[in-house]
Design a protein around this motif. Structure first.
Motif, PDB file in Angstrom:
ATOM      1  N   VAL A 224      51.492 -48.414 -69.786  1.00  0.00           N
ATOM      2  CA  VAL A 224      50.693 -48.151 -69.331  1.00  0.00           C
ATOM      3  C   VAL A 224      49.000 -48.130 -69.687  1.00  0.00           C
ATOM      4  O   VAL A 224      48.329 -48.432 -68.831  1.00  0.00           O
ATOM      5  CB  VAL A 224      51.118 -46.391 -68.957  1.00  0.00           C
ATOM      6  CG1 VAL A 224      49.606 -45.723 -67.891  1.00  0.00           C
ATOM      7  CG2 VAL A 224      52.096 -46.636 -67.913  1.00  0.00           C
ATOM      8  N   SER A 225      49.514 -47.729 -71.137  1.00  0.00           N
ATOM      9  CA  SER A 225      47.394 -48.331 -71.400  1.00  0.00           C
ATOM     10  C   SER A 225      48.198 -49.688 -71.970  1.00  0.00           C
ATOM     11  O   SER A 225      46.889 -49.638 -72.881  1.00  0.00           O
ATOM     12  CB  SER A 225      47.887 -47.267 -72.704  1.00  0.00           C
ATOM     13  OG  SER A 225      48.776 -46.998 -73.242  1.00  0.00           O
ATOM     14  N   ASN A 226      48.579 -50.393 -71.890  1.00  0.00           N
ATOM     15  CA  ASN A 226      48.306 -51.603 -71.950  1.00  0.00           C
ATOM     16  C   ASN A 226      48.686 -52.470 -71.024  1.00  0.00           C
ATOM     17  O   ASN A 226      48.885 -53.776 -71.145  1.00  0.00           O
ATOM     18  CB  ASN A 226      49.276 -52.407 -73.185  1.00  0.00           C
ATOM     19  CG  ASN A 226      49.058 -51.716 -74.771  1.00  0.00           C
ATOM     20  OD1 ASN A 226      48.496 -51.993 -75.523  1.00  0.00           O
ATOM     21  ND2 ASN A 226      49.830 -50.705 -74.563  1.00  0.00           N
ATOM     22  N   LEU A 227      47.709 -52.094 -69.834  1.00  0.00           N
ATOM     23  CA  LEU A 227      47.806 -53.406 -68.634  1.00  0.00           C
ATOM     24  C   LEU A 227      47.277 -54.703 -68.482  1.00  0.00           C
ATOM     25  O   LEU A 227      47.551 -55.379 -68.413  1.00  0.00           O
ATOM     26  CB  LEU A 227      48.162 -52.860 -67.769  1.00  0.00           C
ATOM     27  CG  LEU A 227      49.190 -51.997 -66.751  1.00  0.00           C
ATOM     28  CD1 LEU A 227      48.980 -51.087 -65.918  1.00  0.00           C
ATOM     29  CD2 LEU A 227      50.638 -52.324 -66.877  1.00  0.00           C
ATOM     30  N   GLU A 228      46.300 -54.140 -70.041  1.00  0.00           N
ATOM     31  CA  GLU A 228      45.182 -55.508 -69.873  1.00  0.00           C
ATOM     32  C   GLU A 228      45.979 -56.895 -70.631  1.00  0.00           C
ATOM     33  O   GLU A 228      45.795 -57.982 -70.571  1.00  0.00           O
ATOM     34  CB  GLU A 228      44.301 -55.119 -70.543  1.00  0.00           C
ATOM     35  CG  GLU A 228      43.442 -54.248 -69.451  1.00  0.00           C
ATOM     36  CD  GLU A 228      43.042 -54.671 -68.415  1.00  0.00           C
ATOM     37  OE1 GLU A 228      42.973 -56.197 -67.838  1.00  0.00           O
ATOM     38  OE2 GLU A 228      43.205 -53.901 -67.147  1.00  0.00           O
ATOM     39  N   ASN A 229      47.149 -56.157 -71.074  1.00  0.00           N
ATOM     40  CA  ASN A 229      48.242 -57.153 -72.169  1.00  0.00           C
ATOM     41  C   ASN A 229      48.281 -58.083 -70.847  1.00  0.00           C
ATOM     42  O   ASN A 229      49.304 -58.033 -70.570  1.00  0.00           O
ATOM     43  CB  ASN A 229      48.509 -56.569 -73.159  1.00  0.00           C
ATOM     44  CG  ASN A 229      48.951 -57.544 -74.035  1.00  0.00           C
ATOM     45  OD1 ASN A 229      49.467 -58.712 -73.923  1.00  0.00           O
ATOM     46  ND2 ASN A 229      49.261 -57.147 -75.571  1.00  0.00           N
ATOM     47  N   GLU A 230      48.261 -59.468 -71.034  1.00  0.00           N
ATOM     48  CA  GLU A 230      49.387 -60.114 -70.681  1.00  0.00           C
ATOM     49  C   GLU A 230      50.654 -60.023 -70.746  1.00  0.00           C
ATOM     50  O   GLU A 230      51.543 -60.221 -70.072  1.00  0.00           O
ATOM     51  CB  GLU A 230      48.669 -62.370 -70.899  1.00  0.00           C
ATOM     52  CG  GLU A 230      47.421 -62.011 -69.815  1.00  0.00           C
ATOM     53  CD  GLU A 230      47.037 -63.557 -69.667  1.00  0.00           C
ATOM     54  OE1 GLU A 230      48.144 -64.777 -70.535  1.00  0.00           O
ATOM     55  OE2 GLU A 230      46.058 -64.056 -69.485  1.00  0.00           O
TER      56      GLU A 230
END
Length: 318
Positions: A224-230
């Motif tokens: 949830v807190s790392n959704l910018e990580n591809e």
């Protein structure tokens, strides 16, 4: 004569019924059918018919239950409790295992007439009745805040929570835990016990994280807190990431019901169930999302009003 008596009975039933509650439930049901019809058209899988059958079964069940005094139903708490434990154990032993590449291994669904059924959904209703009866007995005896009785209430709730954990369905276990908390609050259990419970949860959290939670469960929290990580977008956060895109793509009013391009391409996994909100977001936009939240909020407020107006404590707890 029989027809006249039938209509008279129907009229009397409608006079006693909570029309506003029925209207709210009808609006939610119609909304769900519209969204599932869109998914059904796009995927050529008839979720609409399944939902329509479930709603019809629910309405019939609701009418039958309203004709029976809940006090009489709760008097058979021991049978309800016994059947619930049996059903959960049966599901654990004989249900087909649902596995996934990310470590999912759950035995929470049994097959009935070619369709799957999650037994914990029925047990939630049973727990509501048995736990309400437990609270009511203690309240009448004036023992609701005795330490040993509070512990026993916790043990009561722990049974379905642990059975859900054994099935690999901790999500359902969290629901039982929430029911335990809010029903206990409604019964007037002193806040000090909840403070103690909160302290226990805080102390146990690191232990649960390290030794109890599976890797895939941990990833659901961290994704949830790392959704910018591809890498996360393509793995444990795929469903959340795709759902967020679908909701955002709808803008204010959406692409139109039955016109969602991402719904048609099935971009979001389990969009017919877990992520049905993404369908509303894409096709009906911000307005459609707000409508869902408002309808559910109205339902909760109405239920709390019914509880407040109940004739006795048992009805309030239920």
């Amino acid at each position: 004569m029989k027809t006249k008596r039938y209509f008279k009975g129907l009229l009397n039933y409608l006079r006693r019924a909570d029309i506003l509650l029925w209207l709210i439930l009808a609006a939610i049901s119609v909304y769900s059918l519209l969204l599932l019809k869109s998914v059904s058209v796009a995927t050529e899988t008839d979720y609409f018919r399944t939902q329509l059958f479930a709603i019809g079964l629910g309405v019939a069940g609701a009418i039958i239950i309203t004709l029976i005094d809940y006090t009489e139903i709760c008097n058979f708490w021991y049978l309800i409790a016994g059947f619930s434990v049996f059903l959960m154990i049966y599901t654990y032993l004989f249900a087909e295992s649902v596995t996934g590449s990310d470590g999912v291994d759950a035995r929470a669904w049994i097959s009935i007439a070619g369709r799957t059924f999650q037994s914990s959904e029925l047990v939630k209703i049973a727990f509501m009745l048995t736990f309400a009866k437990h609270l009511d007995i203690l309240k009448k005896k004036g023992r609701i805040n005795e330490p040993i009785q509070v512990v026993l209430l916790g043990m009561h709730a722990l049974v379905p929570v642990m059975l859900c954990h054994l099935q690999g369905d901790d999500g359902a276990g969290i629901v039982f835990f929430a029911m335990f908390i809010f029903m206990s609050l409604s019964a007037g259990i002193q806040l000090r016990y909840f403070a103690i419970l909160g302290g226990i949860v805080l102390i146990a959290a690191p232990i649960l994280w390290k030794f109890v939670l599976s890797d895939y469960q941990k990833k659901r929290f961290t994704a949830v807190s790392n959704l910018e990580n591809e890498a996360v977008q393509l793995d444990e956060g795929y469903q959340q990431y795709q759902g967020r895109i679908s909701i955002g793509s709808g803008g204010l009013t959406g692409e139109g019901l039955f016109n969602g391009s991402r719904v048609a391409s099935q971009s979001v996994t389990f969009q017919q169930s877990d992520f049905i909100f993404s369908v509303a977001g894409e096709e009906l936009g911000f307005v459609g999302c707000v409508l869902i939240i408002v309808l559910l909020l109205l339902l909760m407020i109405k239920v709390l009003h019914v509880a407040h107006s109940s004739r006795d404590d048992l009805g309030k707890y239920i």
